[in-house]
Enzyme design. Structure first.
Site, short mmCIF file in Angstrom:
data_model
loop_
_atom_site.label_atom_id
_atom_site.label_comp_id
_atom_site.label_asym_id
_atom_site.label_seq_id
_atom_site.Cartn_x
_atom_site.Cartn_y
_atom_site.Cartn_z
N ASP A 96 0.95 -1.19 0.08
CA ASP A 96 0.03 0.13 -0.05
C ASP A 96 0.90 1.17 0.11
O ASP A 96 1.73 1.54 1.09
CB ASP A 96 -0.81 0.35 1.28
CG ASP A 96 -2.33 0.79 1.13
OD1 ASP A 96 -2.24 1.93 0.45
OD2 ASP A 96 -3.13 0.41 1.94
N ASP A 197 -2.65 4.61 -2.56
CA ASP A 197 -3.72 5.34 -1.75
C ASP A 197 -4.12 6.69 -2.52
O ASP A 197 -3.33 7.44 -2.71
CB ASP A 197 -2.91 5.58 -0.45
CG ASP A 197 -3.85 6.04 0.69
OD1 ASP A 197 -4.72 5.44 0.97
OD2 ASP A 197 -3.74 7.35 1.01
N GLU A 248 -6.71 3.78 -5.42
CA GLU A 248 -8.00 4.32 -4.71
C GLU A 248 -8.29 5.52 -5.34
O GLU A 248 -7.72 6.38 -5.18
CB GLU A 248 -7.45 4.29 -3.16
CG GLU A 248 -8.82 4.42 -2.47
CD GLU A 248 -8.71 5.25 -1.02
OE1 GLU A 248 -9.32 5.27 -0.05
OE2 GLU A 248 -7.38 5.75 -0.86
N HIS A 322 -10.85 -1.40 5.22
CA HIS A 322 -10.51 -0.63 6.73
C HIS A 322 -11.17 0.60 6.83
O HIS A 322 -10.98 0.98 7.97
CB HIS A 322 -9.12 -0.62 6.89
CG HIS A 322 -8.36 0.13 5.86
ND1 HIS A 322 -8.28 0.16 4.43
CD2 HIS A 322 -7.65 1.37 5.84
CE1 HIS A 322 -7.89 1.12 3.94
NE2 HIS A 322 -7.35 1.71 4.63
N ASP A 323 -11.72 1.11 5.76
CA ASP A 323 -12.39 2.33 5.99
C ASP A 323 -13.98 2.38 6.09
O ASP A 323 -14.71 3.47 6.17
CB ASP A 323 -12.20 3.24 4.78
CG ASP A 323 -10.57 3.77 4.77
OD1 ASP A 323 -9.93 3.79 5.89
OD2 ASP A 323 -9.97 3.95 3.84
C1 GLC Z 1 -7.20 6.59 2.19
C2 GLC Z 1 -7.07 5.22 3.22
C3 GLC Z 1 -7.51 5.71 4.66
C4 GLC Z 1 -6.52 6.87 4.93
C5 GLC Z 1 -6.36 8.06 3.86
C6 GLC Z 1 -5.33 8.95 4.02
O1 GLC Z 1 -8.41 6.81 2.09
O2 GLC Z 1 -7.67 4.08 2.93
O3 GLC Z 1 -7.51 4.81 5.65
O4 GLC Z 1 -6.96 7.46 6.07
O5 GLC Z 1 -6.40 7.46 2.59
O6 GLC Z 1 -4.10 8.43 3.53
#
Ligand code: GLC
Length: 549
Positions: A96, A197, A248, A322-323
């Site tokens: 990641d 990310d 993402e 995880h979010d």
């Molecule tokens: C993404 C991650 C999240 C994090 C954010 C900032 O959305 O999945 O967990 O807080 O990025 O890095």
């Protein structure tokens, strides 16, 4: 045909996976210890959320050193052992990479603060407004203004997330070259994939006040984003066809995703988009309680399926990470129909066109945390927004009700391995509370049980490898206006697959626009399910049917 179309990815949040040294935090050795479990599930790639050196203000998404393992997670030797053991079992590691921002404890930011102009230009600095306000009215995703004032420069730096996560200046070619170096560093260690990310936020546009929203339209899918991704692809993972990548994409548009994940665009293998998981928001506002809009959910899932297929682009398909809250609590039923609804939700995702992702614990039907007090929460976003809701005058109870449904900590409670204390996660005190339902919901109780949720997921992972129609078929929505049923058809080389699911606890009837007699039941969540054109669907009943030519 062995590529990401036939593969399934399993996401591990190492901190909550398995603690082998009793400090209450999971670590890389915990992952190594459970590789046989993951092999048994049948997945192909393991996405590990960040385990790099970090002050952990955002659980590792605030990276202070991209090349070192945080001692809380282990050592480089532990990583190499994990990598070897995973490879032995045919499992690829997917790392990641958090490149939109670094921790303010990163050496680059420290040098920037010390006044080194080279490193200062690694970040985004602006003067405040003449009236003393921050440069723009943009909001941080974790609450509050997105700019932090630094007195010695009389300037602000941008942080789209926590104020300890400073946004990198991708317009600076040196930043882009540093990032590529990091990717090559991990490629040399043999990793097989990368998750990037919030990667569609890296190219900022105009720094203007947003009169219509929180600022996201100025930096989402920004002006040079495709150029930067193609450059990174060419300089790093694009040189190795064996590597898979997923971006993402926060609040993205489908048109941009055609390019991010187009078969010919040389950007990424696939994308995560989140519109289907905002159907229980009010617009973009997450911290509210509104019932999930089923029609919107279908509409979004189906239009992304059709659109991406029509443009030869590839989705990552998922409910959980995880979010996100746990899907069985969110769109299913934690009570009477726990098992049926968890299996139904699995069918819906795993028969789609795209690469499915399973988030740790989803395969055993783990539920939301059920926390009742602020002291149980750990997540910076949840803690900030609790305060924001209280400051707006909301009662503590109402704010808790919202956190209960939407908090990211719902997904972060420890993995429930067995019925022993703390669900077998740790012999110490877990960093975040274990869901007390571990005595009933745990992996040990499900592996090997033909009727379990685990076995159901195992079957879905296998079917994707066995049937080209699941991996490669086209996509057509069926009866999209039905009030309770989510149904679609896939076709490939003479095979036709139907996935038909009652999304609700009430029985309902559904008539397929095409004759279903003679179809084989590949999988269902009721033992005696039968194919017929006019279906009487029981609570959460879901059927996967196949017709071979
Ligand atoms: C993404 C991650 C999240 C994090 C954010 C900032 O959305 O999945 O967990 O807080 O990025 O890095």
């Amino acid at each position: 045909m062995c590529d990401f179309r036939t593969s399934t990815v399993y996401q591990i949040y190492p901190k909550s996976f398995l603690d082998t040294n009793g400090d209450g935090l999971g670590e890389l050795r915990g992952v190594t210890a459970k590789l046989d479990y993951l092999k048994e599930l049948g997945v192909d790639y393991l996405w590990l959320t960040p385990f790099f050196v970090s002050p952990q203000n955002d659980n590792g998404y605030d990276v202070a050193d991209y090349r070192q393992i945080d001692p809380r997670y282990g050592t480089m030797d532990d990583f190499e052992e994990l990598s070897r053991e995973a490879e032995k079992r045919g499992l690829g590691l997917m790392l990641d990479m958090v490149f939109n921002h670094t921790s303010t404890e990163h050496e680059w930011f420290r040098k920037a603060l010390a006044g080194d102009p080279k490193y200062k230009d690694y970040y985004i600095w602006k003067k405040g407004k003449p009236n003393g306000e921050p440069p723009t009215n943009w909001e941080s995703k974790f609450g509050g203004n997105a700019w932090e004032y630094v007195p010695q420069f009389d300037e602000y730096y941008l942080h789209l997330f926590d104020k300890t996560q400073a946004d990198l200046n991708w317009d600076n070619p040196e930043v882009r070259s540093e990032v590529a170096d990091v990717v090559r560093f991990w490629m040399a260690k043999g990793v097989k994939g990368f998750r990037f990310d919030v990667i569609n936020l890296i190219s900022k546009g105009a720094f203007e006040d947003d009169s219509q929203g929180d600022g996201r339209r100025f930096y989402t899918d920004g002006p040079r984003i495709h150029q930067y991704l193609r450059e990174l692809n060419e300089a790093t993972f694009g040189q190795d066809p064996g590597i898979i990548t997923v971006g993402e994409m926060s609040s993205t548009s489908m048109e941009n995703c055609f390019r991010y994940a187009g078969a010919e665009s040389h950007e990424l293998s696939m994308v995560f988009s989140f519109h289907h998981l905002k159907v229980d928001f009010m617009g973009n506002e997450k911290w509210v309680l509104v019932p999930a809009d089923f029609h919107k959910l279908k509409d979004i899932l189906f239009s992304w399926q059709q659109g991406m297929a029509a443009h030869d682009a590839w989705n990552a398909v998922f409910w959980c990470n995880h979010d996100q809250p746990r899907v069985v609590s969110r769109f299913g039923d934690e009570g009477t129909y726990w098992k049926q609804s968890a299996k139904m939700l699995a069918n819906v995702i795993h028969c789609l066109r795209g690469t499915p992702y399973i988030y740790q614990g989803e395969e055993i039907g783990m539920t939301n945390a059920g926390f009742t007090d602020l002291s149980q929460y750990r997540d910076v976003e949840s803690l900030n927004h609790f305060q924001i809701l209280r400051d707006k005058g909301m009662s503590a109870q109402s704010a808790y009700n919202i956190l209960n449904v939407h908090s990211r900590d719902n997904a972060r409670t420890p993995m429930q391995w067995d019925a022993s204390p703390n669900g077998g996660f740790t012999a110490g005190t877990p960093w975040i509370g274990v869901n007390p339902n571990y005595t009933r919901i745990n992996a040990q109780a499900q592996v090997g049980d033909p009727d379990s949720i685990f076995t159901h997921y195992q079957t879905l992972v296998r079917l994707r490898k066995e049937y080209g129609v699941i991996a490669c078929g086209d996509f057509e929505a069926l009866d999209p206006g039905h009030p309770a049923v989510l149904a679609y058809r896939r076709r490939w080389q003479g095979d036709t697959l139907y996935c038909i699911s009652n999304f609700y606890p009430k029985p309902c009837t559904w008539t397929c626009p095409e004759a279903l007699e003679g179809c084989q039941v590949l999988l269902s969540n009721y033992p005696d399910a039968r194919a017929s054109t006019a279906l009487e669907l029981r609570p959460y009943e879901s059927l996967v049917l196949l017709r071979r030519s």
